[in-house]
Design an enzyme around this catalytic site. Structure first.
Site, short mmCIF file in Angstrom:
data_model
loop_
_atom_site.label_atom_id
_atom_site.label_comp_id
_atom_site.label_asym_id
_atom_site.label_seq_id
_atom_site.Cartn_x
_atom_site.Cartn_y
_atom_site.Cartn_z
N ASP A 1 -4.81 6.70 -2.66
CA ASP A 1 -4.47 7.42 -3.88
C ASP A 1 -3.07 8.01 -3.71
O ASP A 1 -2.68 8.37 -2.60
CB ASP A 1 -5.50 8.53 -4.11
N LYS A 2 -2.32 8.10 -4.80
CA LYS A 2 -0.96 8.63 -4.70
C LYS A 2 -0.93 10.15 -4.79
O LYS A 2 -0.52 10.84 -3.86
CB LYS A 2 -0.07 8.04 -5.81
#
Length: 884
Positions: free
Chosen positions: A318-319
């Site tokens: 996930d960013k």
């Protein structure tokens, strides 16, 4: 997708009409009760498996069955020591497994508890506060700043707009603006504003509910490679044991051997052969590894995940909050004319309200504090402040600085530029800069000011904002690549932001939109759809008002969408097959604009392509993918739902700690693999030597008491392999059952050859009595068996580094010495052999240990070259049994 998607394109009037409600009076209490019966409570239903069933499952399956049969037979022949040992191993394995599942089930409970508790609802024309669980579709509710939205809703009047933080659901790094006519998701948080809304979905029908269902689905589908390996090894050894014992009993019964003696002997041989301690040894190995990880700020909630982490070859990260700081930061400001960055930030601060804690404005004040300009802002007084709204797309303030009044504004750069005197700056250059920043994923603010009497503003410049990468993220990505792990970024943000961050971190430029994965229409398909709709419009839209045309168009579009779902697409358009989608996912460096089900989808397709997938995340939106992944990793500061769904939880910020976890996981895997090869080889040695001796030579090489001692002395000290030193693999590792078969088979064959050699020497050359031969062979099996672990612990010559740990060496060789002492003195358990034979056995076992190491190296060489040391087809049968 959740039910709310049905209402995205509908007007508030259509929504109210379809739901049969009233914005002025809401639902009646009677109608609300009726709908409550129809739709159920606005909560996540708790479907817990009965405790008795969860316990019962631990004692059901091939290995538990054989252990239980062995225990039962021990009781029948009154071998109470065996009975106690077998039951202890059975209950320890069941207890550890039960505890792991108990921890995992907390994911659903945490998600359930995250639902909002109270809601302000309009019933019978009166506003009242009710428990959120009693909301039903059609209810009219009021939501305001600080509220957790209790259900999926369609926004109506009662306010201009609201600012909603839905990052935990969608992964977007910034709060989003919701205006009348938009939809808002359950469990998102209102950061600003107040508005009336109509409930369109509750419980499991909400966007949040679908997330919970994905977690539950992933929980049901999940079976670790570790569990599969234990089952396969167990099934293989059980099948092998039963076949050989059945042959032995059949032959010996025909020879007149008493059935009860054969049953007793078969029992103890089964105990010695079946890997009763296999789950326990591997679990202890992983548990000790979990302690190592805990010291490095990695908490393990599912032990099997350690083995999975060793094999991870794709890490979906996930960013927001994982690769990045989840905190907006000012990039390099752009100014025009003689203005300096200090001027730009000063005017921007004057057009902001610090006490609002707006995520867009916080970095402005932080920049001023960092550059010691904060006090300058405090010298000015705001006389009037107009907040941002979606229509004007800017804030505006009237301020007084040292007696001088100014009007300052900030907002969407295009809007600000159009308000300014364009003769004062290069407009084309400014617009070009705006486009450049947008392409790189920046959220940009334009800033301008003027005197109260002036008509046009004076343009100062642009403030680029972005969510910056964590300081160690780039290094962590490079380290992951060094370990043979590909990092794929997965984010709910737009594709421009995703590409910019991926480029900075060295992940790669090939970032694709999740729309492509969801099968949404591509540009050329839009053209075809437009032609279909245009033709339909030409036939149907005659002499209609604009409103009627608009309504008719919506109807036709919806009809076309429904028809295309099942109808063949027009010529030239081909729906992507699963293999094509998997190829797209494998080749991509990352994915943007994803929803929770997209993350789940991506992980699922990578798993189907044969990858072992790790997934990192921190939000509720990550929970389904974290549970679905082979190894879900919740990063520091993750939500409770993400932590509960993950197998590993990081207590330290950043991804670098995962790299250390890779090292430890691969060490643990090496220990487990070494033990598994050892255990299979030892079973083959004992079973084949015993069976062939009985069938061919009608000689029982060891007694039942010796078999029990052999089983105890073989497995218990091998627990110390959990502390052994292991070489860290440079690439992801996974269970190769064929390699396990090949290596175990040939080491087993070498052991059988060794045992028959000493038997012939003792019986045919030295003519020793049978009871003495049995004692010598027992001692040889103990000593030689413990030497075998030093053959299997490294895939190189035994004397190469890393050398065995002191704990492993002392435990195994100490037990070998204990077995030797038992053989030397007998202790009324067997005929004593004396120290002369004891020393001989150590020399004999060591000589064969050297020979076994040469066999191992030959097998490794042949395996790597895909040249196997057996007749064609012989081992295929074993492979099929092993993989059944």
């Amino acid at each position: 997708m959740a039910k709310i998607d049905e209402f995205k394109e509908k007007s508030i009037e259509e929504t109210v009409k379809e739901l049969g409600t009233s914005l002025e009076r809401g639902l009646s209490e009677e109608e609300a009760r009726r709908r409550l019966q129809k739709y159920g409570y606005n909560e996540i239903p708790e479907k817990e498996e009965p405790l008795w069933h969860r316990i019962f499952r631990r004692f059901w399956g091939p290995i538990p069955w054989m252990i239980e049969i062995a225990a039962l037979l021990s009781a029948l022949v009154k071998h109470w020591e065996d009975f106690a040992i077998i039951l202890t191993l059975l209950f320890v394995n069941a207890g550890v497994d039960f505890w792991q599942e108990h921890k995992a089930l907390s994911a659903l409970k945490v998600l359930k508890e995250k639902l909002a508790r109270k809601a302000l609802v309009l019933r019978d024309g009166k506003w009242k506060e009710v428990d959120a669980r009693f909301l039903v579709p059609g209810d009219v509710i009021k939501i305001k700043i600080g509220d957790i939205i209790p259900a999926d809703v369609k926004l109506d009047h009662g306010g201009d707009y609201i600012l909603v933080d839905q990052s935990a659901l969608t992964g977007e790094s910034l709060p989003v603006t919701k205006k009348p006519g938009d939809v808002a998701y359950a469990n998102s948080v209102v950061k600003k504003g107040e508005i009336i809304a109509v409930v369109v979905a509750t419980g499991l029908d909400t966007y949040f509910g679908k997330t919970v269902q994905l977690v539950a689905k992933a929980e049901k589908e999940q079976r670790s490679h570790f569990q599969e390996m234990v089952i396969k090894v167990g099934n293989f050894l059980i099948a092998l044991t039963l076949v050989l014992i059945a042959i032995t009993i059949f032959v010996e019964l025909n020879r007149g051997k008493p059935f009860i003696e054969l049953l007793q002997f078969s029992l103890v041989l089964t105990v010695a052969a079946i890997p009763v301690a296999l789950p326990a040894v591997l679990t202890v190995t992983m548990a000790i590894g979990a302690l190592y990880l805990a010291k490095r700020q990695v908490i393990v909630s599912r032990l099997a995940a350690i083995e999975e982490l060793a094999g991870v070859d794709v890490l979906c990260s996930d960013k927001t909050g994982t690769l990045t700081m989840n905190k907006m930061t000012v990039s390099d400001p752009y100014t025009v004319g003689n203005y300096k960055p200090e001027d730009l930030m000063f005017y921007a601060a004057l057009a902001s309200k610090e006490e609002n804690n707006d995520p867009i404005e916080i970095p402005i004040f932080e920049w001023l504090k960092k550059h010691n300009l904060y006090e300058k802002v405090k010298e000015c007084v705001q006389k009037k402040f107009v907040p941002f709204d979606p229509v004007r797309k800017r804030t505006e303030a009237l301020v007084e600085c040292k007696g001088k009044k100014l009007v300052v504004t900030k907002g969407a750069p295009q809007v600000i530029i159009e308000l300014c005197d364009k003769s004062e700056f290069d407009v084309e250059k400014a617009y070009k800069k705006v486009e450049e920043l947008a392409e790189n994923g920046f959220r940009t603010l334009g800033v301008a000011y003027k005197a109260p009497q002036e008509e046009k503003f004076h343009f100062v410049g642009l403030i680029p904002l972005y969510d910056p990468p964590r300081p160690d993220s780039k290094e962590a990505v490079q380290e992951a690549k060094r370990f043979g792990v590909e990092v794929k970024m997965v984010t709910g943000d737009n594709i421009a932001i995703a590409r910019y961050i991926a480029r900075i971190l060295g992940i790669g430029d090939k970032i694709i939109s999740a729309r492509e994965l969801r099968g949404e229409q591509e540009p050329k398909e839009y053209i075809v759809l437009a032609e279909i709709i245009a033709k339909a419009l030409m036939k149907t839209l005659h002499n209609l008002s604009d409103k009627e045309i608009e309504e008719k168009t919506k109807q036709i579009v919806e009809l076309v969408k429904k028809e295309l779902q099942n109808a063949p697409l027009p010529k030239g358009i081909v729906r992507k097959h699963e293999s094509e989608i998997i190829k797209i996912i494998e080749e991509a460096n990352g994915f943007a604009e994803v929803f929770p089900e997209d993350k789940y989808f991506i992980v699922d397709k990578l798993q189907k392509a044969g990858h072992i997938v790790g997934m990192t995340g921190d939000g509720v939106n990550d929970a389904p993918a974290l549970r679905k992944a082979d190894c879900g990793i919740a990063v520091a500061n993750a939500t409770d739902a993400a932590r509960a769904a993950a197998a590993l939880v990081l207590l330290k910020p950043g991804l670098k700690v995962i790299i250390k976890a890779f090292e430890i996981a691969r060490q643990i895997f090496g220990r487990m693999e070494a033990y598994t090869i050892y255990r299979i080889a030892e079973t083959i040695r004992v079973l084949f030597f015993m069976t062939l001796s009985i069938l061919i030579f009608q000689f029982y090489p060891i007694t039942t008491v010796m078999i029990i001692l052999l089983a105890l002395l073989n497995d218990i000290p091998i627990l110390s392999i959990a502390y052994d030193r292991v070489k860290i693999a440079e690439k992801p590792v996974r269970w190769d059952f064929y390699e396990l078969n090949v290596m175990s088979f040939w080491l087993g064959v070498a052991g059988v050859l060794s045992s028959f050699t000493i038997y012939f020497l003792l019986e045919r050359y030295w003519h020793l009595p049978q009871d003495l031969i049995q004692s010598i062979i027992f001692t040889k099996l103990i000593v030689a068996g413990h030497f075998t672990i030093f053959n299997t612990r490294v895939k190189d010559w035994f004397f190469k580094k890393p050398w065995p740990s002191a704990v492993l060496f002392i435990a195994t060789q100490g037990t070998s010495f204990l077995g030797t002492v038992i053989g030397v003195y007998g202790f009324h358990l067997m005929t004593p052999i004396g120290w002369k034979w004891g020393i001989f056995i150590w020399g004999y076992a060591f000589a064969w240990f050297l020979f076994n190491d040469a066999v191992k190296m030959a097998v490794l060489k042949m395996y790597r070259e895909r040249k196997f040391m057996f007749a064609p087809g012989h081992f295929k049968l074993i492979k099929k049994i092993f993989s059944a």
